[in-house]
Scaffold this motif. Structure first.
Motif, mmCIF file in Angstrom:
data_model
loop_
_atom_site.group_PDB
_atom_site.id
_atom_site.type_symbol
_atom_site.label_atom_id
_atom_site.label_comp_id
_atom_site.label_asym_id
_atom_site.label_seq_id
_atom_site.Cartn_x
_atom_site.Cartn_y
_atom_site.Cartn_z
ATOM 1 N N GLU A 106 0.828 -1.208 0.000
ATOM 2 C CA GLU A 106 0.000 0.000 0.000
ATOM 3 C C GLU A 106 0.865 1.262 0.000
ATOM 4 O OE1 GLU A 106 -3.572 2.016 2.714
ATOM 5 O OE2 GLU A 106 -2.565 0.171 3.356
ATOM 6 N N ARG A 107 0.478 2.226 -0.769
ATOM 7 C CA ARG A 107 1.181 3.500 -0.905
ATOM 8 C C ARG A 107 1.387 4.155 0.460
ATOM 9 N NH1 ARG A 107 1.178 7.998 -4.694
ATOM 10 N NH2 ARG A 107 0.716 9.965 -3.650
ATOM 11 N N GLY A 108 2.632 4.525 0.784
ATOM 12 C CA GLY A 108 2.941 5.246 2.016
ATOM 13 C C GLY A 108 2.895 4.418 3.271
ATOM 14 N N TRP A 163 3.490 10.674 -7.235
ATOM 15 C CA TRP A 163 2.247 10.133 -7.805
ATOM 16 C C TRP A 163 2.453 8.804 -8.520
ATOM 17 C CZ3 TRP A 163 0.972 9.517 -13.084
ATOM 18 C CH2 TRP A 163 1.890 10.047 -14.005
ATOM 19 N N HIS A 164 3.696 8.465 -8.882
ATOM 20 C CA HIS A 164 3.947 7.179 -9.519
ATOM 21 C C HIS A 164 3.917 6.024 -8.528
ATOM 22 C CE1 HIS A 164 6.190 9.150 -13.138
ATOM 23 N NE2 HIS A 164 4.911 9.025 -13.355
ATOM 24 N N ILE A 165 3.970 6.327 -7.240
ATOM 25 C CA ILE A 165 3.966 5.269 -6.237
ATOM 26 C C ILE A 165 2.535 4.821 -6.001
ATOM 27 C CG2 ILE A 165 4.628 4.612 -3.904
ATOM 28 C CD1 ILE A 165 6.968 5.266 -5.758
ATOM 29 N N ALA A 166 2.242 3.598 -6.386
ATOM 30 C CA ALA A 166 0.911 3.017 -6.192
ATOM 31 C C ALA A 166 1.108 1.536 -5.891
ATOM 32 C CB ALA A 166 0.046 3.209 -7.438
ATOM 33 N N ASP A 167 0.044 0.875 -5.478
ATOM 34 C CA ASP A 167 0.167 -0.554 -5.210
ATOM 35 C C ASP A 167 -0.243 -1.317 -6.473
ATOM 36 O OD1 ASP A 167 -2.270 0.630 -4.723
ATOM 37 O OD2 ASP A 167 -2.957 -0.934 -3.362
#
Length: 368
Positions: free
Chosen positions: A298-300, A313-317
């Motif tokens: 999960e992001r963050g 913004w490119h960081i996603a699951d």
């Protein structure tokens, strides 16, 4: 390639390509590299790089933290500087620095240096560790005095810079030689590169699948780790974990306050990534599998609850399946290339011990 006026210039197939900047495809052009150094300057820099004479206590060379066996990083989560002995995880007795030593492969193509972007030239990058109390603990005056007191170095500097007998070696000569050597650390001949230039047999089916995942809009790896350097050289907030017990590092926010860069660090190259474990700015992730698991979660999820950070913004699951994770890791191993690695000198002009190097057993990441 050696050209007119005794100057070395990089020649690569990537220089023939003309894709738009930031394009994540196979045939992306290289940015301009620092070049124009003479073979004599580069070779002199090689001796300086491996010589503990450059440190205040005459124990630590540049190679102790940028070691050939560890992909010109140091195999530690957080580097150990002044006063230390040994290399890698066995290094002890020195001042621990709160960030990892980044690899120097392809450093001549970069425009910003250190994890927090604080240096804008390779010269400033070289000076930083030399004169840091916690790294090499030297001063410009002491550095010049030690070099000028050594007859072999005076001879080498005279040959590289055309100095006469009554001219002293100056700090600028020393820094230029170090920079010249660092720019010679070029890695562009991996199996991936052969694949990019048209040899589709260079990668296995699994590795090709991993490459497809790497450049996909789902995983988005290539958006920041853009080929052919596999870094866009930018800052990014990804929320990577710190090692247990280490306080949260605000990163580039200390250099560029008020720009929403809390926890931002420079995007590292993935070239020779299998050599440079552990990963992230302070070694919070031990293996490539840990890295892929981090991005697949999960992001963050690793950020402390009290930290207000703007995750890139490119960081996603991406919800990669296990076989996709393994394919991605397999692809990362295709970026290995140390064919142009310099010869480590068996001795240096100072006569001080050269950092030990394992000639045949280079360490790799825990996960293939």
């Amino acid at each position: 390639m050696l050209v007119a006026e005794n100057s070395c210039q990089l020649v690569s197939l990537y220089q023939r390509y003309s894709s738009p900047k930031g394009f994540g495809g196979l045939r992306n052009p290289l940015p301009d590299a620092r070049s124009g150094f003479s073979p004599q300057e580069i070779d002199l820099g090689r001796y300086l790089f491996f010589d503990p004479l450059l440190s205040g206590d005459k124990k630590t060379s540049c190679a102790h933290c940028h070691h050939p066996d560890y992909g010109y990083a140091d195999g530690r989560g957080m580097a150990m500087g002044f006063g230390g002995t040994g290399v890698g995880i066995d290094r002890a007795g020195g001042t621990e620095i709160n960030r990892a030593a980044p690899t120097l492969w392809n450093v001549g193509f970069l425009r910003r240096y250190f994890w927090d972007w604080r240096a804008t030239t390779l010269e400033a990058q070289a000076e930083g560790p030399l004169y840091s109390d916690v790294e090499m603990g030297n001063t410009p005056a002491q550095l010049e005095a030690d070099i000028n007191a050594n007859e072999d170095y005076r001879r080498l500097f005279a040959r590289a810079f055309g100095l006469t007998d009554d001219q002293s070696v100056e700090e600028g000569h020393i820094i230029r030689a170090l920079v010249a050597f660092e720019t010679s650390l070029v890695s562009l001949n991996s199996r991936y590169d052969r694949y990019a230039h048209g040899d589709h047999s260079a990668l296995t089916a699994q590795e090709q699948a991993g490459h497809s995942i790497f450049r996909s809009f789902v995983a988005r790896c290539s958006q920041c780790h853009t080929p052919p350097l596999f870094s866009n050289g930018e800052l990014a907030v990804i929320g990577a974990p710190e090692p247990e017990g280490k306080a949260f590092d605000t990163g580039a926010d200390a250099i560029f306050p008020g720009m929403k860069l809390t926890g931002a660090f420079k995007v590292p190259t993935l070239r020779n990534i299998s050599r440079t474990a552990p990963y992230m700015h302070s070694g919070g992730l031990a293996s490539l599998q840990d890295v892929v698991t981090f991005y697949n979660d999960e992001r963050g999820h690793s950020l402390p609850e009290d930290v207000d950070a703007v995750i890139h913004w490119h960081i996603a699951d991406p919800n990669l399946r296990k076989e996709e994770e393994l394919a991605l890791i397999a692809f990362l191993h295709t970026l290995e290339d140390e064919t142009t690695a310099p010869v480590v000198p068996s001795s240096v002009p100072s006569g001080l011990p050269v950092v030990p190097v394992a000639a045949t057993t280079l360490p790799k990441s825990k996960n293939k």
